[in-house]
Structure formats: structure tokens, C-alpha cells
Design a protein around this motif. Structure first.
Motif, PDB file in Angstrom:
ATOM      1  N   LEU A 338       9.189  -7.862 -12.187  1.00  0.00           N
ATOM      2  CA  LEU A 338       9.409  -9.037 -11.353  1.00  0.00           C
ATOM      3  C   LEU A 338       8.045  -9.562 -10.921  1.00  0.00           C
ATOM      4  CD1 LEU A 338      12.283  -9.870 -10.537  1.00  0.00           C
ATOM      5  CD2 LEU A 338      11.910  -8.810  -8.325  1.00  0.00           C
ATOM      6  N   GLY A 339       7.941 -10.876 -10.793  1.00  0.00           N
ATOM      7  CA  GLY A 339       6.715 -11.435 -10.217  1.00  0.00           C
ATOM      8  C   GLY A 339       5.938 -12.293 -11.191  1.00  0.00           C
ATOM      9  N   GLU A 340       4.774 -12.714 -10.726  1.00  0.00           N
ATOM     10  CA  GLU A 340       3.938 -13.611 -11.516  1.00  0.00           C
ATOM     11  C   GLU A 340       2.996 -12.790 -12.388  1.00  0.00           C
ATOM     12  OE1 GLU A 340       1.377 -17.708 -10.702  1.00  0.00           O
ATOM     13  OE2 GLU A 340       1.481 -16.182  -9.129  1.00  0.00           O
ATOM     14  N   PRO A 377       5.553 -12.164  -2.244  1.00  0.00           N
ATOM     15  CA  PRO A 377       6.861 -11.500  -2.254  1.00  0.00           C
ATOM     16  C   PRO A 377       7.419 -11.365  -0.844  1.00  0.00           C
ATOM     17  CG  PRO A 377       5.079  -9.959  -2.797  1.00  0.00           C
ATOM     18  CD  PRO A 377       4.465 -11.308  -2.695  1.00  0.00           C
ATOM     19  N   PRO A 378       8.746 -11.394  -0.700  1.00  0.00           N
ATOM     20  CA  PRO A 378       9.342 -11.325   0.642  1.00  0.00           C
ATOM     21  C   PRO A 378       9.141  -9.967   1.307  1.00  0.00           C
ATOM     22  CG  PRO A 378      11.050 -11.294  -1.063  1.00  0.00           C
ATOM     23  CD  PRO A 378       9.763 -11.554  -1.754  1.00  0.00           C
ATOM     24  N   PHE A 379       8.977  -8.920   0.505  1.00  0.00           N
ATOM     25  CA  PHE A 379       8.671  -7.586   1.025  1.00  0.00           C
ATOM     26  C   PHE A 379       8.036  -6.803  -0.109  1.00  0.00           C
ATOM     27  CE2 PHE A 379      13.302  -8.326   0.608  1.00  0.00           C
ATOM     28  CZ  PHE A 379      13.547  -7.664  -0.578  1.00  0.00           C
ATOM     29  N   ASP A 380       7.707  -5.552   0.157  1.00  0.00           N
ATOM     30  CA  ASP A 380       6.994  -4.761  -0.850  1.00  0.00           C
ATOM     31  C   ASP A 380       7.854  -4.578  -2.111  1.00  0.00           C
ATOM     32  OD1 ASP A 380       5.464  -2.880  -2.228  1.00  0.00           O
ATOM     33  OD2 ASP A 380       6.453  -1.220  -1.197  1.00  0.00           O
ATOM     34  N   LEU A 381       7.367  -5.101  -3.222  1.00  0.00           N
ATOM     35  CA  LEU A 381       8.087  -4.971  -4.486  1.00  0.00           C
ATOM     36  C   LEU A 381       7.214  -4.305  -5.542  1.00  0.00           C
ATOM     37  CD1 LEU A 381       9.801  -8.487  -4.451  1.00  0.00           C
ATOM     38  CD2 LEU A 381      10.958  -6.282  -4.267  1.00  0.00           C
ATOM     39  N   TRP A 382       6.204  -3.566  -5.086  1.00  0.00           N
ATOM     40  CA  TRP A 382       5.204  -2.984  -5.991  1.00  0.00           C
ATOM     41  C   TRP A 382       5.849  -2.167  -7.088  1.00  0.00           C
ATOM     42  CZ3 TRP A 382       1.254  -3.437  -8.633  1.00  0.00           C
ATOM     43  CH2 TRP A 382       0.470  -2.370  -9.083  1.00  0.00           C
ATOM     44  N   VAL A 384       8.365  -2.669  -8.823  1.00  0.00           N
ATOM     45  CA  VAL A 384       8.839  -3.441  -9.968  1.00  0.00           C
ATOM     46  C   VAL A 384       7.896  -4.608 -10.305  1.00  0.00           C
ATOM     47  CG1 VAL A 384      11.279  -2.853  -9.705  1.00  0.00           C
ATOM     48  CG2 VAL A 384      10.353  -4.768  -8.411  1.00  0.00           C
ATOM     49  N   ASP A 385       6.769  -4.639  -9.665  1.00  0.00           N
ATOM     50  CA  ASP A 385       5.828  -5.748  -9.823  1.00  0.00           C
ATOM     51  C   ASP A 385       5.253  -5.765 -11.249  1.00  0.00           C
ATOM     52  OD1 ASP A 385       3.525  -7.426  -9.565  1.00  0.00           O
ATOM     53  OD2 ASP A 385       3.538  -7.035  -7.400  1.00  0.00           O
ATOM     54  N   ILE A 386       5.283  -6.914 -11.882  1.00  0.00           N
ATOM     55  CA  ILE A 386       4.759  -7.043 -13.253  1.00  0.00           C
ATOM     56  C   ILE A 386       3.270  -6.681 -13.316  1.00  0.00           C
ATOM     57  CG2 ILE A 386       4.368  -9.552 -12.960  1.00  0.00           C
ATOM     58  CD1 ILE A 386       5.307  -7.841 -16.272  1.00  0.00           C
ATOM     59  N   ARG A 387       2.579  -6.768 -12.183  1.00  0.00           N
ATOM     60  CA  ARG A 387       1.141  -6.467 -12.202  1.00  0.00           C
ATOM     61  C   ARG A 387       0.856  -4.979 -12.404  1.00  0.00           C
ATOM     62  NH1 ARG A 387      -0.448  -9.331  -6.707  1.00  0.00           N
ATOM     63  NH2 ARG A 387       1.564  -8.393  -6.207  1.00  0.00           N
ATOM     64  N   ARG A 388       1.876  -4.140 -12.430  1.00  0.00           N
ATOM     65  CA  ARG A 388       1.616  -2.723 -12.722  1.00  0.00           C
ATOM     66  C   ARG A 388       1.509  -2.476 -14.230  1.00  0.00           C
ATOM     67  NH1 ARG A 388       7.080  -2.990 -12.731  1.00  0.00           N
ATOM     68  NH2 ARG A 388       8.210  -1.608 -14.129  1.00  0.00           N
ATOM     69  N   ALA A 389       1.959  -3.459 -15.041  1.00  0.00           N
ATOM     70  CA  ALA A 389       1.929  -3.285 -16.495  1.00  0.00           C
ATOM     71  C   ALA A 389       0.486  -3.280 -16.983  1.00  0.00           C
ATOM     72  CB  ALA A 389       2.706  -4.411 -17.167  1.00  0.00           C
ATOM     73  N   GLN A 390       0.180  -2.357 -17.874  1.00  0.00           N
ATOM     74  CA  GLN A 390      -1.176  -2.277 -18.434  1.00  0.00           C
ATOM     75  C   GLN A 390      -1.221  -3.068 -19.737  1.00  0.00           C
ATOM     76  OE1 GLN A 390      -3.567  -0.680 -16.692  1.00  0.00           O
ATOM     77  NE2 GLN A 390      -1.946  -0.339 -15.193  1.00  0.00           N
ATOM     78  N   PRO A 391      -2.309  -3.782 -19.979  1.00  0.00           N
ATOM     79  CA  PRO A 391      -2.356  -4.605 -21.197  1.00  0.00           C
ATOM     80  C   PRO A 391      -2.018  -3.822 -22.476  1.00  0.00           C
ATOM     81  CG  PRO A 391      -4.214  -5.109 -19.766  1.00  0.00           C
ATOM     82  CD  PRO A 391      -3.484  -3.978 -19.123  1.00  0.00           C
ATOM     83  N   PHE A 392      -2.445  -2.557 -22.575  1.00  0.00           N
ATOM     84  CA  PHE A 392      -2.181  -1.821 -23.820  1.00  0.00           C
ATOM     85  C   PHE A 392      -0.684  -1.572 -24.023  1.00  0.00           C
ATOM     86  CE2 PHE A 392      -1.676   2.004 -21.262  1.00  0.00           C
ATOM     87  CZ  PHE A 392      -0.781   2.747 -22.008  1.00  0.00           C
ATOM     88  N   THR A 690       1.335  -0.724   1.917  1.00  0.00           N
ATOM     89  CA  THR A 690       1.795  -1.696   0.923  1.00  0.00           C
ATOM     90  C   THR A 690       1.592  -3.090   1.508  1.00  0.00           C
ATOM     91  OG1 THR A 690       4.027  -1.935   1.802  1.00  0.00           O
ATOM     92  CG2 THR A 690       3.672  -0.108   0.288  1.00  0.00           C
ATOM     93  N   ASP A 691       2.022  -4.081   0.734  1.00  0.00           N
ATOM     94  CA  ASP A 691       1.833  -5.455   1.214  1.00  0.00           C
ATOM     95  C   ASP A 691       2.836  -5.863   2.284  1.00  0.00           C
ATOM     96  OD1 ASP A 691       4.033  -5.725  -0.374  1.00  0.00           O
ATOM     97  OD2 ASP A 691       3.115  -7.054  -1.847  1.00  0.00           O
ATOM     98  N   GLU A 692       3.642  -4.907   2.767  1.00  0.00           N
ATOM     99  CA  GLU A 692       4.432  -5.233   3.962  1.00  0.00           C
ATOM    100  C   GLU A 692       4.048  -4.325   5.138  1.00  0.00           C
ATOM    101  OE1 GLU A 692       8.599  -3.763   2.182  1.00  0.00           O
ATOM    102  OE2 GLU A 692       8.708  -4.094   4.327  1.00  0.00           O
ATOM    103  N   ASP A 693       2.946  -3.585   4.988  1.00  0.00           N
ATOM    104  CA  ASP A 693       2.471  -2.744   6.090  1.00  0.00           C
ATOM    105  C   ASP A 693       1.233  -3.379   6.718  1.00  0.00           C
ATOM    106  OD1 ASP A 693       4.417  -0.729   5.670  1.00  0.00           O
ATOM    107  OD2 ASP A 693       3.304  -0.087   3.901  1.00  0.00           O
ATOM    108  N   HIS A 694       1.356  -3.651   7.999  1.00  0.00           N
ATOM    109  CA  HIS A 694       0.249  -4.294   8.713  1.00  0.00           C
ATOM    110  C   HIS A 694      -0.910  -3.306   8.847  1.00  0.00           C
ATOM    111  CE1 HIS A 694      -2.053  -6.371  11.763  1.00  0.00           C
ATOM    112  NE2 HIS A 694      -1.349  -7.454  11.484  1.00  0.00           N
ATOM    113  N   VAL A 695      -2.102  -3.821   8.655  1.00  0.00           N
ATOM    114  CA  VAL A 695      -3.275  -2.937   8.636  1.00  0.00           C
ATOM    115  C   VAL A 695      -3.434  -2.180   9.964  1.00  0.00           C
ATOM    116  CG1 VAL A 695      -4.913  -4.768   9.321  1.00  0.00           C
ATOM    117  CG2 VAL A 695      -5.721  -2.841   7.929  1.00  0.00           C
ATOM    118  N   LEU A 696      -3.074  -2.809  11.077  1.00  0.00           N
ATOM    119  CA  LEU A 696      -3.225  -2.111  12.367  1.00  0.00           C
ATOM    120  C   LEU A 696      -2.139  -1.046  12.522  1.00  0.00           C
ATOM    121  CD1 LEU A 696      -4.161  -4.987  14.866  1.00  0.00           C
ATOM    122  CD2 LEU A 696      -5.662  -3.550  13.454  1.00  0.00           C
TER     123      LEU A 696
END
Ligand SMILES: Cc1cc2nc3c(=O)[nH]c(=O)nc-3n(C[C@H](O)[C@H](O)[C@H](O)COP(=O)(O)OP(=O)(O)OC[C@H]3O[C@@H](n4cnc5c(N)ncnc54)[C@H](O)[C@@H]3O)c2cc1C
Length: 818
Positions: A338-340, A377-382, A384-392, A690-696
């Protein structure tokens, strides 16, 4: 008469299976009425029409469960909204265990379900029998019941989604094949499609690849990586069975089977251990493929059927009405995409569903539509995120081999630390063979072979998986204690390495990173890249190499995501070059109180605190080679990460090993890296942060400098400072040294489940299992949080835990500055 093909659209969705229809429905519902869905033949004619229709809500994580629950609720609602019967019934589901290990797994899942507010109950074999009288329960050792699970009619769900999409204003056209995605200046600019031999162009800035098993090839034409490959997937349907009435869906994962009663017939489906990739070697998917079935293969299904007849004796006489074999796409890690796509702006993906596309698509379509609408993303979708795919991973030989395993994994025991057995060895460190010769037992992440632990001479070099202590537990303890008391060496070549350089590199990184980047050359800064919500997009170290060059180190698994984030945020007028240099350098980490002594034997460099302070990088001589030594640590000890040109790595390793004989150097694996870091409460991206966890709230405020000026997420940090934290990350140590904590166990505060363990491992120095997790703390002081009692629920049993907001190991960080 088919509708005319428009010349412009806000988005073009490619594929009219359940996935594409769901994306169209949700985009249109969000007000994107100007969207077009193109289907090469007819809606549902790919994989969707023949799915079995099982709707199980409980998935491996909170957000995946959230999406599955959303699908269930949507499919109940859709019927009323569209008038199309979705066949959605909430007849519940039962999963039975035939082994103690499986019982532990399903009981752990039940604890997790409770943490996610999914209705679940552990039931005895007698209760199973009462609910499912036909079942042979003689060897059933445990079971769980989810009363709100159910089953549906997949084709009708897709048709209802399509109708709903049209009602909201979307256009759906069948018989139109997308031939090519056009691009302009690095982003999607249109599609070329074909209808009845005529070509048309639609201008658009967004395409969604929802082309199912065609998704990989379609994406490859645009230089986009969508690693998936189809496999044959089987079920049988019996003739009507006299007296067979509504039953819950039944799963017997130990026999790789599921059972669904429908209209008085029984459907038996399989996730056999070794699947058959499709199409077979030398064949292609036929151009006219439409509602096709694949040839029967009784020999392949026979072992499953034998088990099924034993499990459900009525099958012996039922008679088989249908033997169904259809293709479905599988991915290298059994998770969908999922994702861009990181390679091309405006190229979105919703494909590769690994046989759970019906239950997943409702939620996935909602999440993707929201993501396209908001740009995040509306919440952490890491997961299933397409950005985890490796080019190889788009390599077809690789995919073909890997998917033989991933289909069966769906019902395999999901033991902690389970490693893939197929398609291994693609990415290797220059010292792979050295490590192998010294007992390395490898695991795989992002295609990289990494040593997870070292076997002793004579010890088998294989995992013996279990929910209890596995066969490498003592190896990990020895490695762990060597790092705490002597010196250990880790090969961390799989780290992602990125150079960011150019006239505007400093300004660019200042805008993206929350910590101060304007530091002298040679300084190393631990930082996060935040999104506009102040949540964590990336966790990294940045080393300033010169006035205009920076070196970023990220986890191997997040490299593509991090590169995408950097490139996405680069302004056209900024003079900055971002280069992936991962393969150029290896990383040998020398860690432990004796690391200085060891390095001094092979290097004339001044490694004293004055000569090489903590948090700095220096070029040093090692043996006859050169390394850039970074004085940082992920294990919480004195230590150096040596970045070595790949051609010199073997030499530097040999020099260290030879000198190490005198100081007791121990080769260590990733399991030890993790057990050491968790004692120090160092966060792990993807689990703890993750991208839904605030740094503080993640407790990383010490790495944020709001005073340095503007950066992405700064406003959200300031707002949180004013409003106060809603939850906090705590470190927990069980008081009983026996039980183990891995990930996703329920976290209990004052008797109530308040969350889950985000990551866990055994603290060999601290003497018990350690977990990390968030606890709600609105309006509470640190003292209030610590005054509570804590427990961790493991497979239904609760174990007491001590909580801390500071690292339990070396809270003042004195050891790293020794
Ligand atoms: C035997 C079997 C049982 C299953 N049981 C279940 C179950 O119980 N529960 C569950 O959740 N899932 C189940 N699944 C999985 C589920 O069916 C799939 O995950 C899901 O249907 C995938 O949907 P999709 O939209 O991604 O793909 P598809 O349905 O294949 O849709 C993709 C569409 O894209 C079109 N297309 C391709 N290329 C182009 C192009 N260039 N231009 C235009 N159109 C194009 C195709 O024609 C196709 O219609 C099962 C699958 C099988 C095989």
C-alpha cells in the motif's frame, strides 16, 4: 454501450478487483468524484470472483486488525447503502490447535485480540465439539473462538463497492486495458489505455496500481518495484450434505486447512506448505484471461484432503462437487503493498494480498484513499508500506522461489525469530564466508544475510523454533555478556548508508531533522526526521563529513523509505544530491569495555576520550587499511563502528580477529545487538517508534532542538509541550526470570490492559525479559506513571513487571564515555 473514456481525471485506478473497487469507493466518498477505474475485461474477473470469502478480524498488529475490523463493518453496511447483498454473515470463527506450541500461539493471539478490543474467548475441546459437532477433536489441545468473525460473498462485495463508488460519482469502465503510465518531471502525468484496439490518453497526476497478479509487470514498465508473483490456490466444495447447517468458519492451521459451510455444502481450502508458482516456467498469463480457472491437481491436494477427511469424517461420503484452482498474488514477506511508490510521485499501489485480499481490501482502500487525500498515511502502515520493497525483489526468479514458501506461511506456526527458508543469499557482506566459517547462523532482512547468532563448534547451525527458549538462548547470553564485560564484534554491513551533499545540504537537513545539524565536521548527531504531526518518519544518525557533505545511517529495512522521504522533501531549487552508498562500505562494530584495548592493537590512532570523543567520527588506520571510525553505540557500551570500504573489509576483519585473540574478542549476532539495546531502552524503528508515535511521547525529546529554528514537525512538538503527553514509552522488566517477551503481548497497568509490548527480548545482564511499550498518562506526572503496578500478559497468564522511564542499564550513560 460502454462509457466514453475521459481525457482527464484526478486519479486513474487500474484494476477492477476488490482492491481497485474499494479504492474507487473510498476516494469518491472523500469527494474525489473525478476518478476513473479501468478494468481490462470485467469487474472481479481476476482473482476476486473465486475467493472463499473468509473474514477474520484478528491480524498480527493493531493497525492491521483495525483495517480488517473496518472491512467487516463496511461489508455489513454496504448492503444497505447499495442494495447489493454482500453475503456478510457474522457466524464467528474457531481456530483449533493440535500441538502445545500452536496452543501457545493462538492463546497469545487471544491476549493480543483483547488488547485490540476484538471479542475472543479461549475454548476447550469439548466446547469446540459443542459448537462444531462434525469435528474430530480427539487430538485438539486448545482453541479460540471469535464470535464476530464471519464469511461473505467476495464478488458481490466488489460489485457493491463499485456501485457505491458510482453512487458517489466515480466512473468505472470495463474492457479498457492500461498499456502505459506516462510521466513528466519525476511524477505521473497520465495513462495510455486501449479499448477495442483504439488507444486513448487520460491526463492524471495519480494512478493506483490495483492490478492484482498483473501488478508487478505493469509497475516494472514504469520503473516501479512491486514484488509479487502468483501461486495456485486451491479449495474443494462438496455436494450438499444432508442436515448441514450454519457453522462457524473453522481453521486447523496445523493441517493447513480451513472450512466454510455455505448453503449446506462444505468448502475446504488449503495453505499447503510448498505452493506452486503460476504461471509455470516458460508460460505467460494469457491475454484473454477472464474468470479463468487453473487445471485441477489432485495429487497436490491429496495430502490435505486426507487430513481433512480425518478431521471432518463426513467428507468421506460427501462427494466433491467442485475442485477449484485459481491464481492469487503472493509477496516475499506475506504482506500486501500500500502507498506511494518511492520511485515515482503519484504512483500508488494496492496489490499483493497473499490470499487475504477480501478481508483486507475494505480497510486498505480506506487507508490508501485517505493517504492520497492527505499526502500522509492516516496511521502507521509500515508493515504494508510499498517503501519496504527492495529494488532487487522485482527479480522474477527470486519471486518465483520465495512465493513457494509464503503461501504456506499463512497457517505456519508464527514462531518468534522465524526465518525464511527460500530465496536466500541475494545480498551478502564481504565477510559472509568468514562469518560462516566461524559458526554464523544467518537471518534475512531486506534480502541481506545477517548473522543472528554464532553456533559453538559442534552445535547445529539451525534454529529450533519455539515459544519458549530457543536453541540459541545460551549463545546469545555468552555474546551478550562478552559485550558487557569484554569486547564483541558485530557485522552491521546491512545498515542503510546515504550521502547528502551539495551547497544546500545543511539547510536541507536542518529542515528535515529535529536535532541540530549545524555541528563541526566530524560530529555525529542522533536524530529523528518528523512528519507534520511531530511523529517519527525516520530514526538515524547523521555524521557531518565536511561543510557540504553529510553521511546518514539508517536501518537496512527502512533505507528505501528514508531515501523516499528525503527526495520527497527536496525542493526543486535546493542544490542537494542524495545518494544511496550502502554497498560502498561495510560496517564492523567493535563494542564493549575492552574495545579501546582491541582497536589500539591494530591502529596507531589516539582513541582516548580526548583524542576521539564520544559522538565523533575520525578516519583511522586499521591493520593496513583505512576505516572511518564512528564513536557511537547501539548496545550501550564503549565502542566504535568502523565504516570500511568493501574491498578492505575482509582485511580489516582479519586484523581485528587476530588481535582479538589476546583480549577475548567474541563474534556476536543481531539477537545480541537487540538484547543489549533493549536493556538500554534504545528505541527500534517500526516497533517502538513509527510515524504515528510522537517524538516526545516516545521519550526522545532529548534529541529535539526546537530552538534551532524551523523544521518539519516543530510546531507539533511545541503544541505537545504545551498540551502535555497523552502516553509515554516505558521500559518493563519481568520480575520472574523465566517467561519470555517478544512483541505484541498485552501490557497491563493496575489490572487493566492499556496497550501492547512494542518490542521485547531477554536482558541477559538485567536477568529477565525486557519489554518496551506505551502507557496512557494524560494529566499524570512521571511519578504517577511509576506508582502503578504493571504486568505483561503472555498467552493469557499475567506476569509482574517493574517499569522505568530511564534506561535500566546504565541510566547515566557512563559506560559509553569510559
Ligand atoms: C482460492 C482462493 C481463495 C481465497 N479466499 C479468500 C478469503 O477467504 N478471504 C480473503 O480475504 N481473500 C481470499 N482470497 C484472496 C482474494 O481473492 C484476493 O486477495 C483478492 O481478490 C485480490 O484482489 P485484487 O483486486 O488485488 O486482484 P484481482 O481481483 O485479480 O483484480 C485485479 C484486476 O486488475 C485487472 N487488470 C490487470 N491489469 C490491468 C490493466 N493493465 N488494465 C486494466 N485492468 C487490469 C484484472 O483484469 C483484474 O480484474 C482467495 C484467493 C483465492 C485464489
Amino acid at each position: 454501450m460502454s462509457k466514453p473514456i475521459p481525457s482527464k481525471a484526478r486519479a486513474v485506478i487500474i484494476g477492477g478487483g476488490v482492491s481497485g473497487c474499494s479504492v474507487a469507493y473510498h476516494l469518491a466518498k472523500l469527494g474525489w468524484t473525478d476518478v476513473v477505474l479501468l478494468e481490462r475485461k470485467q469487474l472481479t474477473c481476476g482473482t476476486t470472483w473465486h475467493a472463499a470469502g473468509l473474514i477474520g478480524q484478528l491480524r498480527g498488529s493493531q493497525n492491521m486488525t483495525r483495517l480488517a475490523k473496518y472491512s467487516r463493518d463496511l461489508y455489513v453496511r454496504l448492503e444497505e447503502e447499495t442494495g447489493i447483498g454482500t453475503g456478510m454473515k457474522q457466524n464467528g470463527s474457531i481456530t483449533v490447535a493440535l500441538t502445545e506450541e500452536r496452543k501457545e500461539e493462538i492463546y497469545r493471539q487471544a491476549s493480543l485480540a483483547r488488547a485490540f478490543n476484538v471479542d475472543v474467548r479461549e475454548i476447550s475441546p469439548d466446547e469446540v465439539k459443542a459448537m462444531y459437532p462434525h469435528l474430530n477433536v480427539s487430538d485438539v489441545v486448545g482453541a479460540v473462538h471469535l464470535p464476530l468473525d464471519g464469511q461473505c460473498d467476495p464478488a458481490n462485495i466488489a460489485m457493491a463497492l463499485a456501485k457505491g463508488a458510482r453512487q458517489f460519482g466515480a466512473t468505472i469502465i470495463e474492457g479498457v486495458k492500461v498499456i502505459e503510465v506516462l510521466t513528466k518531471e519525476g511524477r505521473v502525468s497520465g495513462v495510455v489505455c486501449e479499448q477495442n484496439g483504439e488507444r486513448y490518453t487520460i491526463e492524471t497526476e495519480n494512478v493506483v496500481n490495483a492490478a492484482g497478479l498483473w501488478g508487478r509487470d505493469l509497475a516494472a514498465k514504469s520503473g516501479v518495484t512491486v514484488p509479487l508473483h502468483a501461486c495456485e490456490h486451491f479449495y474443494i466444495v462438496t455436494e450438499p450434505v444432508a442436515g448441514l447447517k450454519q457453522l462457524p468458519v473453522l481453521r486447523v492451521p496445523d493441517e493447513q486447512t480451513y472450512y466454510k459451510e455455505d448453503a449446506g455444502k462444505m468448502l475446504v481450502g488449503a495453505f499447503e506448505l510448498k505452493a506452486k508458482p503460476w504461471p509455470p516456467a516458460g508460460e505467460k498469463v494469457r491475454e484473454d484471461f477472464c474468470f479463468d480457472q487453473l487445471p485441477e491437481d489432485f495429487d497436490h491436494f491429496q495430502p490435505i484432503l486426507e487430513m481433512a477427511v480425518n478431521r471432518l469424517p463426513m467428507l468421506e461420503t460427501a462427494g466433491i462437487h467442485t475442485f477449484f484452482n485459481g491464481p492469487e498474488s503472493f509477496t516475499p514477506d506475506d504482506r500486501y503493498y500500500l502507498g506511494e511508490a518511492p520511485e515515482l510521485k503519484g504512483y500508488w499501489v494496492a496489490a499483493g494480498y497473499n490470499s487475504i485480499g477480501i478481508v483486507s481490501s475494505g480497510g486498505a482502500g480506506m487507508a490508501l484513499a485517505q493517504w492520497m487525500n492527505d499526502g500522509e498515511p492516516p496511521f502507521d502502515l509500515w508493515e504494508v508500506d510499498i517503501r519496504r520493497a527492495q529494488p532487487f525483489q522485482k527479480n522474477r526468479a527470486y519471486l518465483k522461489e520465495r512465493v513457494t514458501e509464503t503461501l504456506g506461511l499463512l497457517y505456519a506456526d508464527h514462531f518468534p525469530y522465524r526465518q525464511m527458508a527460500t530465496a536466500r543469499g541475494v545480498r551478502r557482506s564481504p565477510i559472509h564466508e568468514h562469518l560462516k566459517a566461524r559458526g554464523a547462523v544467518f537471518g534475512e532482512v531486506a534480502g541481506w544475510e545477517r548473522t543472528n547468532w554464532f553456533a559453538k563448534p559442534g552445535q547445529e547451525r539451525e534454529y529450533r523454533y519455539s515459544w519458549k527458549r530457543q536453541n540459541w538462548f545460551e549463545n546469545q547470553r555468552d555474546e551478550h555478556m562478552a559485550v558487557r564485560t569484554g569486547v564483541g564484534l558485530f557485522d552491521m554491513t546491512s545498515f542503510g548508508k546515504i550521502r547528502v551533499e551539495g551547497r544546500d545540504a545543511l539547510a536541507f537537513l536542518q529542515r528535515l531533522c529535529a536535532n541540530q545539524m549545524d555541528v563541526p565536521s566530524g560530529r555525529i548527531v542522533y536524530t529523528q526526521m518528523l512528519n507534520s504531526k511531530g511523529c517519527i518518519e525516520s530514526d538515524l544518525t547523521v555524521t557531518r563529513l565536511s561543510e557540504t557533505a553529510f553521511f546518514l545511517v539508517v536501518p537496512g529495512a527502512t533505507l528505501q523509505r528514508d531515501l523516499a522521504w528525503l527526495r520527497k522533501n527536496l525542493q526543486p531549487d535546493e542544490f542537494v544530491v542524495v545518494t544511496d552508498v550502502t554497498a560502498a562500505e561495510s560496517v564492523l562494530c567493535v563494542m564493549g569495555p575492552k574495545s579501546r584495548e582491541l582497536l589500539s592493537k591494530v591502529s596507531p590512532a589516539d582513541l582516548s576520550n580526548g583524542g576521539h570523543p564520544f559522538g565523533t567520527a575520525r578516519e583511522i588506520e586499521v591493520g593496513m587499511g583505512i576505516a572511518r571510525a564512528h564513536r557511537v553505540t547501539y548496545v550501550g557500551e564503549l565502542g566504535w563502528e568502523l565504516y570500511v570500504s568493501t574491498d578492505q573489509t575482509a582485511h580489516v576483519f582479519e586484523a581485528l580477529e587476530e588481535a582479538g585473540a589476546d583480549v577475548g574478542l567474541k563474534l556476536c549476532g543481531i539477537h545480541t545487538l537487540d538484547s543489549c539495546r533493549i536493556e538500554k531502552a534504545f528505541r527500534h524503528f517500526g516497533h517502538d517508534i513509527t510515524d504515528e508515535d510522537h517524538v516526545l511521547e516516545a521519550g526522545l525529546g532529548f534529541a529535539v532542538r526546537t530552538g534551532k529554528g524551523e523544521f518539519i514537525g516543530r510546531d507539533a512538538v511545541l503544541r505537545k509541550q504545551d498540551a502535555g503527553l497523552k502516553r509515554r514509552m516505558v521500559q518493563l522488566r519481568l520480575t520472574d526470570p523465566e517467561p519470555l517477551v517478544f512483541h505484541n503481548e498485552a501490557l497491563v497497568r493496575d489490572g487493566k490492559i492499556v496497550g501492547t509490548v512494542t518490542s521485547g527480548n531477554y536482558g541477559h545482564f538485567l536477568g529477565a525479559a525486557i519489554g518496551m511499550g506505551y502507557v496512557p498518562c494524560e494529566g499524570e506526572s512521571e511519578a504517577d506513571v511509576l506508582a502503578s503496578t504493571y504486568e505483561i500478559e503472555v498467552a493469557g497468564e499475567r506476569f509482574k513487571a517493574e517499569a522505568s522511564l530511564k534506561p535500566m542499564y546504565d541510566p547515566k550513560a557512563e559506560r559509553v564515555r569510559m
